[in-house]
Design a protein around this motif. Structure first.
Motif, PDB file in Angstrom:
ATOM      1  N   ARG A   1       9.173   9.455   3.309  1.00 25.68           N
ATOM      2  CA  ARG A   1       8.578   7.923   3.576  1.00 25.68           C
ATOM      3  C   ARG A   1       8.824   6.900   2.397  1.00 25.68           C
ATOM      4  O   ARG A   1       8.629   7.365   1.184  1.00 25.68           O
ATOM      5  CB  ARG A   1       7.212   8.374   3.898  1.00 25.68           C
ATOM      6  CG  ARG A   1       6.604   8.940   4.930  1.00 25.68           C
ATOM      7  CD  ARG A   1       5.229   8.947   5.213  1.00 25.68           C
ATOM      8  NE  ARG A   1       4.522   7.756   5.281  1.00 25.68           N
ATOM      9  CZ  ARG A   1       3.470   7.553   6.024  1.00 25.68           C
ATOM     10  NH1 ARG A   1       3.221   8.350   6.734  1.00 25.68           N
ATOM     11  NH2 ARG A   1       2.904   6.339   5.867  1.00 25.68           N
TER      12      ARG A   1
ATOM     13  N   ASP B   1       6.858   4.669   1.635  1.00 23.43           N
ATOM     14  CA  ASP B   1       5.722   4.231   1.004  1.00 23.43           C
ATOM     15  C   ASP B   1       4.766   5.515   0.306  1.00 23.43           C
ATOM     16  O   ASP B   1       3.564   5.310   0.096  1.00 23.43           O
ATOM     17  CB  ASP B   1       4.586   3.637   2.088  1.00 23.43           C
ATOM     18  CG  ASP B   1       4.520   4.501   3.295  1.00 23.43           C
ATOM     19  OD1 ASP B   1       5.013   5.548   3.390  1.00 23.43           O
ATOM     20  OD2 ASP B   1       3.544   4.057   4.050  1.00 23.43           O
ATOM     21  N   LEU B   2       5.613   6.616   0.314  1.00 25.70           N
ATOM     22  CA  LEU B   2       4.982   7.747  -0.514  1.00 25.70           C
ATOM     23  C   LEU B   2       4.655   7.252  -1.763  1.00 25.70           C
ATOM     24  O   LEU B   2       5.584   7.161  -2.809  1.00 25.70           O
ATOM     25  CB  LEU B   2       5.904   9.007  -0.584  1.00 25.70           C
ATOM     26  CG  LEU B   2       5.415  10.220  -0.900  1.00 25.70           C
ATOM     27  CD1 LEU B   2       4.063  10.424  -0.379  1.00 25.70           C
ATOM     28  CD2 LEU B   2       6.339  11.374  -1.022  1.00 25.70           C
ATOM     29  N   GLY B   3       3.533   7.430  -2.089  1.00 28.48           N
ATOM     30  CA  GLY B   3       2.848   7.351  -3.689  1.00 28.48           C
ATOM     31  C   GLY B   3       2.554   8.316  -4.497  1.00 28.48           C
ATOM     32  O   GLY B   3       2.868   8.506  -5.568  1.00 28.48           O
TER      33      GLY B   3
ATOM     34  N   SER C   1       0.788  -1.333   0.101  1.00 26.27           N
ATOM     35  CA  SER C   1      -0.004   0.049  -0.184  1.00 26.27           C
ATOM     36  C   SER C   1       0.804   1.235  -0.149  1.00 26.27           C
ATOM     37  O   SER C   1       2.218   1.310   0.492  1.00 26.27           O
ATOM     38  CB  SER C   1      -0.857   0.134   1.088  1.00 26.27           C
ATOM     39  OG  SER C   1      -0.010  -0.218   2.304  1.00 26.27           O
ATOM     40  N   TRP C   2       0.133   2.428  -0.623  1.00 29.28           N
ATOM     41  CA  TRP C   2       1.001   3.526  -0.636  1.00 29.28           C
ATOM     42  C   TRP C   2       0.250   4.573  -0.110  1.00 29.28           C
ATOM     43  O   TRP C   2      -1.026   4.709   0.095  1.00 29.28           O
ATOM     44  CB  TRP C   2       1.407   4.001  -2.108  1.00 29.28           C
ATOM     45  CG  TRP C   2       2.202   2.815  -2.808  1.00 29.28           C
ATOM     46  CD1 TRP C   2       1.510   1.532  -3.516  1.00 29.28           C
ATOM     47  CD2 TRP C   2       3.672   2.678  -2.855  1.00 29.28           C
ATOM     48  NE1 TRP C   2       2.747   0.622  -3.842  1.00 29.28           N
ATOM     49  CE2 TRP C   2       3.983   1.340  -3.605  1.00 29.28           C
ATOM     50  CE3 TRP C   2       4.807   3.473  -2.604  1.00 29.28           C
ATOM     51  CZ2 TRP C   2       5.197   0.959  -3.740  1.00 29.28           C
ATOM     52  CZ3 TRP C   2       6.042   2.938  -2.592  1.00 29.28           C
ATOM     53  CH2 TRP C   2       6.113   1.831  -2.955  1.00 29.28           C
TER      54      TRP C   2
ATOM     55  N   ALA D   1       6.654  10.594  -6.077  1.00 30.59           N
ATOM     56  CA  ALA D   1       6.651   9.213  -5.357  1.00 30.59           C
ATOM     57  C   ALA D   1       7.941   8.995  -4.587  1.00 30.59           C
ATOM     58  O   ALA D   1       8.951   9.540  -5.061  1.00 30.59           O
ATOM     59  CB  ALA D   1       6.183   7.987  -6.160  1.00 30.59           C
TER      60      ALA D   1
ATOM     61  N   LEU E   1      -3.632   3.068  -2.771  1.00 31.19           N
ATOM     62  CA  LEU E   1      -3.212   4.554  -2.553  1.00 31.19           C
ATOM     63  C   LEU E   1      -4.332   5.172  -1.373  1.00 31.19           C
ATOM     64  O   LEU E   1      -5.394   5.443  -1.952  1.00 31.19           O
ATOM     65  CB  LEU E   1      -3.016   5.418  -3.683  1.00 31.19           C
ATOM     66  CG  LEU E   1      -2.516   6.968  -3.614  1.00 31.19           C
ATOM     67  CD1 LEU E   1      -1.192   6.853  -3.363  1.00 31.19           C
ATOM     68  CD2 LEU E   1      -2.755   7.704  -4.776  1.00 31.19           C
TER      69      LEU E   1
ATOM     70  N   VAL F   1       4.019   0.823 -10.483  1.00 38.30           N
ATOM     71  CA  VAL F   1       3.155   1.971  -9.406  1.00 38.30           C
ATOM     72  C   VAL F   1       3.320   3.383 -10.242  1.00 38.30           C
ATOM     73  O   VAL F   1       2.029   3.984 -10.265  1.00 38.30           O
ATOM     74  CB  VAL F   1       3.631   2.018  -7.981  1.00 38.30           C
ATOM     75  CG1 VAL F   1       2.740   3.009  -7.270  1.00 38.30           C
ATOM     76  CG2 VAL F   1       3.451   0.648  -7.340  1.00 38.30           C
ATOM     77  N   THR F   2       4.400   3.897 -10.398  1.00 36.15           N
ATOM     78  CA  THR F   2       4.867   5.161 -10.887  1.00 36.15           C
ATOM     79  C   THR F   2       3.968   5.487 -12.211  1.00 36.15           C
ATOM     80  O   THR F   2       3.345   6.588 -12.413  1.00 36.15           O
ATOM     81  CB  THR F   2       5.915   5.693 -10.832  1.00 36.15           C
ATOM     82  OG1 THR F   2       6.885   5.013 -11.569  1.00 36.15           O
ATOM     83  CG2 THR F   2       6.578   5.555  -9.376  1.00 36.15           C
TER      84      THR F   2
ATOM     85  N   CYS G   1       9.818   3.732  -5.098  1.00 34.93           N
ATOM     86  CA  CYS G   1       8.652   3.183  -5.783  1.00 34.93           C
ATOM     87  C   CYS G   1       8.604   2.633  -7.186  1.00 34.93           C
ATOM     88  O   CYS G   1       9.278   3.288  -8.323  1.00 34.93           O
ATOM     89  CB  CYS G   1       7.551   4.548  -5.831  1.00 34.93           C
ATOM     90  SG  CYS G   1       5.809   4.059  -6.073  1.00 34.93           S
TER      91      CYS G   1
END
Length: 270
Positions: free
Chosen positions: A52, A54-56, A2-3, A206, A35, A214-215, A210
């Motif tokens: 972080r 987990d930064l999305g 999870s992001w 992100a 997200l 995802v990106t 990441c």
């Protein structure tokens, strides 16, 4: 995995916060990325968000991004809607004073007290410092009696002006415009006496680790969010025209402004 997503830099009112959350939730659904929008209160440094793992999706100023090692992954840049942005992913700094105060021009504030947000900020430190360079001289190397900070956020600058702690302060122009969308916002008690040259606007990033799985879908979803009829009301509430891919080369300007100030021995707005 999870992001997390956060738009604290431009969540300057309750309505703006809600609108960003709506956009992030739409992007999550559109992209298929897990997200979740989280809070990042002003009591916490922005650097804690930017680092972080987990930064999305989070807004980051170009100046700390240039300094970061490793650098977060650029996703998209916002294009503010008001005419003064010219349909570009750029912004300015408004140098503001009390609306009913004694200062009618920037020059009239010299000799008084200027505020700044944090040293790593483009809009709250580097841009006003660059703007003030041309006003300095060998006979007047210091323009202000005091340089007061860190005030941390645009809202901190607003509060310092209204409390009388400073006489002039820098406001990210997009944040200032968003504040003034609310007729009851205290920012209406302020007015600008000068505006800096435009610079590339903070963009959504992100975490450096990441993955592209995802990106890439996040970037595509944000670009679509800038056009989706379903988000027209949210964009209107955010004075947001659209999102665009980030032009990384444009941010070299921020380093150029840094070097100019350093070459003249101008450590901070003062």
């Amino acid at each position: 995995m999870s992001w997390v997503a956060n738009a604290r830099m431009y969540s300057v009112t309750a309505d703006a916060t809600a609108a960003w959350t709506e956009i992030f939730e739409w992007v999550a659904q559109q992209s298929g990325v897990n997200l979740a929008t989280i809070a990042h209160p002003t009591s916490l440094p922005m650097a804690e968000l930017w680092t972080r793992a987990d930064l999305g999706a989070g807004f980051m100023c170009g100046r700390p991004w240039l300094r970061a090692q490793p650098r977060p992954v650029p996703l998209v840049a916002p294009v503010p809607l008001p005419a003064r942005y010219g349909g570009t992913a750029r912004y300015m700094t408004d140098l503001v004073v009390l609306g009913r105060g004694p200062f009618e021009t920037l020059e009239a504030t010299f000799g008084h007290r200027i505020g700044y947000t944090i040293e790593e900020s483009q809009s709250g430190f580097n841009a006003p410092r660059h703007h003030l360079l041309s006003h300095r001289s060998a006979e007047r190397p210091a323009l202000y009696a005091e340089s007061i900070g860190p005030l941390h956020t645009p809202r901190g600058v607003v509060n310092a002006l209204l409390s009388g702690a400073i006489d002039i302060g820098p406001l990210d122009s997009y944040a200032f415009d968003l504040m003034r969308l609310d007729p009851a916002d205290p920012a209406h008690r302020l007015r600008s006496v000068a505006t800096t040259a435009p610079a590339p606007i903070p963009f959504i990033v992100a975490a450096p680790t990441c993955p592209e799985t995802v990106t890439v879908p996040l970037r595509e979803a944000f670009l679509a969010a800038g056009q989706s009829p379903a988000l027209a009301a949210a964009r209107h509430r955010l004075l947001l025209q659209e999102f665009r891919p980030v032009d990384i080369s444009a941010y070299d300007l921020l380093s150029h402004w840094d070097r100019e100030a350093s070459a003249q021995g101008y450590a901070q707005p003062a």
